[in-house]
Design an enzyme around this catalytic site. Structure first.
Site, PDB file in Angstrom:
ATOM      1  N   ASP A  36     -90.596   4.345 -46.684  1.00  0.00           N
ATOM      2  CA  ASP A  36     -91.429   4.059 -47.302  1.00  0.00           C
ATOM      3  C   ASP A  36     -92.681   5.151 -47.519  1.00  0.00           C
ATOM      4  OD1 ASP A  36     -93.870   2.679 -49.043  1.00  0.00           O
ATOM      5  OD2 ASP A  36     -95.500   1.992 -47.652  1.00  0.00           O
ATOM      6  N   HIS A  37     -92.448   6.278 -48.136  1.00  0.00           N
ATOM      7  CA  HIS A  37     -92.101   7.574 -48.570  1.00  0.00           C
ATOM      8  C   HIS A  37     -92.636   7.983 -50.271  1.00  0.00           C
ATOM      9  CE1 HIS A  37     -93.345   8.823 -44.182  1.00  0.00           C
ATOM     10  NE2 HIS A  37     -92.079   7.972 -43.959  1.00  0.00           N
ATOM     11  N   GLU A 108     -99.080  13.515 -43.840  1.00  0.00           N
ATOM     12  CA  GLU A 108    -100.053  13.400 -44.489  1.00  0.00           C
ATOM     13  C   GLU A 108    -100.313  14.006 -46.062  1.00  0.00           C
ATOM     14  OE1 GLU A 108    -104.839  15.908 -43.784  1.00  0.00           O
ATOM     15  OE2 GLU A 108    -103.382  15.889 -41.783  1.00  0.00           O
ATOM     16  N   SER A 176     -96.039   2.745 -31.669  1.00  0.00           N
ATOM     17  CA  SER A 176     -96.717   2.865 -30.644  1.00  0.00           C
ATOM     18  C   SER A 176     -97.408   3.140 -29.739  1.00  0.00           C
ATOM     19  CB  SER A 176     -95.362   2.704 -29.580  1.00  0.00           C
ATOM     20  OG  SER A 176     -94.127   2.366 -29.644  1.00  0.00           O
ATOM     21  N   GLY A 177     -98.146   2.888 -30.398  1.00  0.00           N
ATOM     22  CA  GLY A 177    -100.009   3.945 -30.364  1.00  0.00           C
ATOM     23  C   GLY A 177    -100.133   2.509 -29.090  1.00  0.00           C
TER      24      GLY A 177
END
Length: 317
Positions: A36-37, A108, A176-177
């Site tokens: 999804d870019h 960003e 994986s934060g």
């Protein structure tokens, strides 16, 4: 063990992507995924890239069996109500094969380029936004009429109709934060995607297990998925050459900081086996950069056979 083909959507065309998805279904893969870019994330950003939800829905209309999802959706791109509607539409078009993949977003540059405002004050805020969003999407997908006045989102009598074909359309959370993302997985996700060496993934899994214990969730309820680039060849030198050609096609030197599995089906199976037997991972998502190596797609059954999954071969014909 289930296998998903993550087909890169940069530096490809719709006919090429479609044909790779059809080949994956014919070869017995369990799922097809894409990004999804809005801009290429490897190599020059000016490279062509297809939009994810539209591409998956088109694939859903021409396939019959494979599950379909984003690996993973950028939560900042869309209101969670819109995301729930997109997933529901994909589910209806595909006859009940959608997975709602979602993550906090990280690139960003594409937000800046397209004027997407929800970048927030930092990564922590984006993960707080993700947690609230996943909660709202779950309620909408389950048929609830939602009124909500939260920190990031406000809904008034929101309803997702038509309903998904699946009684419980699964939500997969990627990332994986350790403090926030994995807590959201423990609280709300049906599936989780991660990547890394065996020891790196073991550490992440231990953190997720701790969050599950904290919130009273059985870890066994969450499908564990892990991602690798894979290229299958009988001669390792041919695998290296195929990788080099793929990298050149995308204008890059690497497919990311994670293990790449190259070589024979037996070599690939041996690398995958401990993720299943030691850590309990159920699904491998194979990162296939354009032009989506067809030999790897076609020879998946040999990896299954090396893993002792002859029943899977029979089931897929």
């Amino acid at each position: 063990m289930k296998f998903g083909a993550q087909l890169w959507s940069q530096q490809t065309t719709w006919p090429e992507f479609r044909d790779s998805a059809l080949a994956a279904e014919a070869a017995g893969w369990d799922s097809v995924w894409t990004w999804d870019h809005l801009m290429a994330i490897f190599g020059p950003w000016q490279q062509p890239i297809l939009e994810g939800w539209t591409t998956l829905t088109a694939v859903g209309a021409v396939t019959n069996r494979i599950r379909l999802g984003l690996m993973v959706g950028a939560n900042t791109f869309r209101n969670p109500g819109l995301t729930a509607k997109l997933a529901t539409t994909l589910d209806n078009v595909s006859g009940g094969r959608a997975v709602l993949g979602i993550g906090g977003a990280w690139f960003e540059r594409e937000h800046e380029a397209f004027g997407i405002p929800e970048w927030g004050s930092g990564f922590g805020e984006r993960l707080d936004r993700l947690d609230e969003s996943v909660m709202l999407m779950r309620r909408l997908l389950d048929g609830e009429r939602v009124t909500h006045d939260g920190r990031f989102y406000t809904f008034k009598d929101a309803l997702c109709e038509p309903r998904p074909i699946q009684p419980h359309l699964p939500i997969l959370v990627g990332g994986s934060g350790p403090r926030k993302t994995l807590r959201t997985v423990a609280l709300r996700a049906d599936a989780w995607n991660t990547a890394g060496s065996l020891e790196e993934v073991r550490g992440k899994l231990d953190t997720l297990r701790g969050h599950c214990e904290d919130v009273g969730r059985d870890l066994a309820e969450i499908e564990l998925t892990v991602s690798f680039p894979i290229i299958i060849r009988d001669d390792p030198r041919d695998a290296e050459a195929a990788l080099a050609a793929t990298l050149a096609h995308n204008g890059i030197d690497t497919m990311g900081d994670l293990p790449a599995l190259l070589g024979t089906p037996a070599t690939i199976a041996e690398a995958i086996r401990p993720y299943r037997e030691e850590l309990g991972f159920e699904t491998v998502i194979v990162r296939l950069a354009a032009p989506h190596d067809r030999e790897t797609i076609d020879r998946l059954g040999e990896v299954r056979a090396e893993l002792g999954e002859l029943d899977a071969l029979v089931a897929h014909g």
